[in-house]
Design an enzyme around this catalytic site. Structure first.
Site, PDB file in Angstrom:
ATOM      1  CB  CYS A  54     -65.576 -36.514 -12.660  1.00  0.00           C
ATOM      2  SG  CYS A  54     -66.785 -36.170 -13.947  1.00  0.00           S
ATOM      3  CG  ASP A  56     -70.184 -37.435 -12.992  1.00  0.00           C
ATOM      4  OD1 ASP A  56     -70.447 -38.315 -12.160  1.00  0.00           O
ATOM      5  OD2 ASP A  56     -69.929 -36.256 -12.695  1.00  0.00           O
ATOM      6  CB  CYS A  81     -71.728 -35.853  -8.580  1.00  0.00           C
ATOM      7  SG  CYS A  81     -71.262 -34.648  -9.841  1.00  0.00           S
ATOM      8  CB  CYS A 131     -69.501 -32.565 -12.383  1.00  0.00           C
ATOM      9  SG  CYS A 131     -68.320 -33.434 -11.337  1.00  0.00           S
TER      10      CYS A 131
END
Length: 324
Positions: A54, A56, A81, A131
């Site tokens: 993702c 991150d 995020c 996440c």
């Protein structure tokens, strides 16, 4: 623009209040400087981990008292995020006050559970679960740096479900012990596959080496093969009660062919085995007479007694022969 407008009201409602609060007001975000740690007589550890799935990344700071190995302070920086920020904040809080050895035992599910408003409702929607699962990896990285070992040395088993930290060995054992047959049952017993669902089958948000559908199929196949082998061994040892139905029928036919059928045929008759059913006390063998034996007066008396006695002697004393 309101958050509900940006994310869609239904998606936003899937986040816990704790997550939405920490997204905007994290309690442990920041940096610990080496000079400050040294002034306190402590050691500073800085570990980075990025989730390719993702985009991150998180940086974890540990201020550790080397006399006790206790994490006296911890902060983080998250490059990603809001869900990653909230989960990193809780992960950092869970580390404070623990020894390094205790912190390594913190799992992603511990972080997710700490983010829930109530124990029964997930803290984030399934599509955002990935996440919030960087905690275990960055903690391993930090612990490895402090202890001077490879981070992978803390991983004793292959992890199939990253969200719930469920290993391959655990899944195989749970399937065997509980005779599980569906993915839903696996999720109920282990929580594996209950979050982002990428571990269930190919086609999720990230490619994996092991999937639940394959583990279930292969484990069930191994279980069936073991049962067949055990039944074959039982058949070879003459343990009639432990044989499979097919083996039992073959064994009965073999005894009938050897000791009974020739006398039936001489009188113009025959017999066949229809079914075999077992309970705690008896093994009931259902037969059907053929030819002249069908309707013969002795078929329910002398002939039946002879068949049953022979099978009891050759196969099992618990056999009962029941004509239909």
């Amino acid at each position: 623009m309101a958050k509900a407008d940006m994310l869609g009201e239904s998606l936003w409602d899937a986040y816990s209040n704790k997550v939405t609060t920490l997204m905007n007001n994290p309690q442990h975000q920041g940096e610990i400087f080496e000079a400050d740690a040294e002034a306190n007589g402590h050691k500073l550890i800085v570990a980075d981990f990025g989730a390719e799935s993702c985009g991150d990344a998180v940086r974890l700071y540990w201020e550790i008292d080397p006399k006790t190995d206790k994490i006296v302070n911890s902060k983080f920086k998250s490059f990603g995020c809001g869900t990653a920020i909230a989960s990193s904040d809780v992960m950092t809080e869970l580390c404070i006050g623990k020894t390094v050895q205790e912190a390594v035992k913190i799992t992603n599910i511990d972080v997710e559970m700490a983010l829930r408003d109530d124990p029964e409702t997930p803290a984030v929607p399934p599509q955002k679960m990935h996440c919030s699962v960087m905690a275990y990896d960055v903690i391993k990285k930090a612990a490895g740096l402090y202890m001077g070992v490879d981070a992978e040395s803390f991983e004793e088993e292959i992890i199939v479900c990253e969200c719930a930290r469920v290993s391959l060995g655990t899944l195989q054992e749970v399937i065997r012990l509980n005779d599980l047959t569906t993915i839903e049952q696996i999720t109920d017993y282990t929580k594996a596959g209950g979050f982002c669902k990428s571990c269930i089958r190919p086609g999720g948000h990230e490619k994996r080496e092991y999937y639940l559908v394959d583990i279930l199929r292969d484990t069930r196949k191994e279980m069936d093969e073991e049962k067949m082998k055990a039944a074959a061994d039982a058949g070879a040892s003459g343990d009639f009660a432990s044989m499979t139905l097919v083996q039992q029928i073959k064994a009965v036919d073999a005894v009938i062919d050897e000791s009974v059928r020739q006398f039936l045929v001489m009188d113009g008759g025959d017999m066949e085995v229809i079914d075999i059913k077992s309970n705690d006390e008896n093994i009931d063998i259902y037969i059907r007479y053929l030819g002249a034996c069908n309707g013969c007066a002795s078929s329910s008396t002398g002939t039946l007694y002879a068949i049953e006695s022979t099978l009891k002697e050759k196969l099992s004393k618990n056999i009962r022969v029941l004509p239909i």
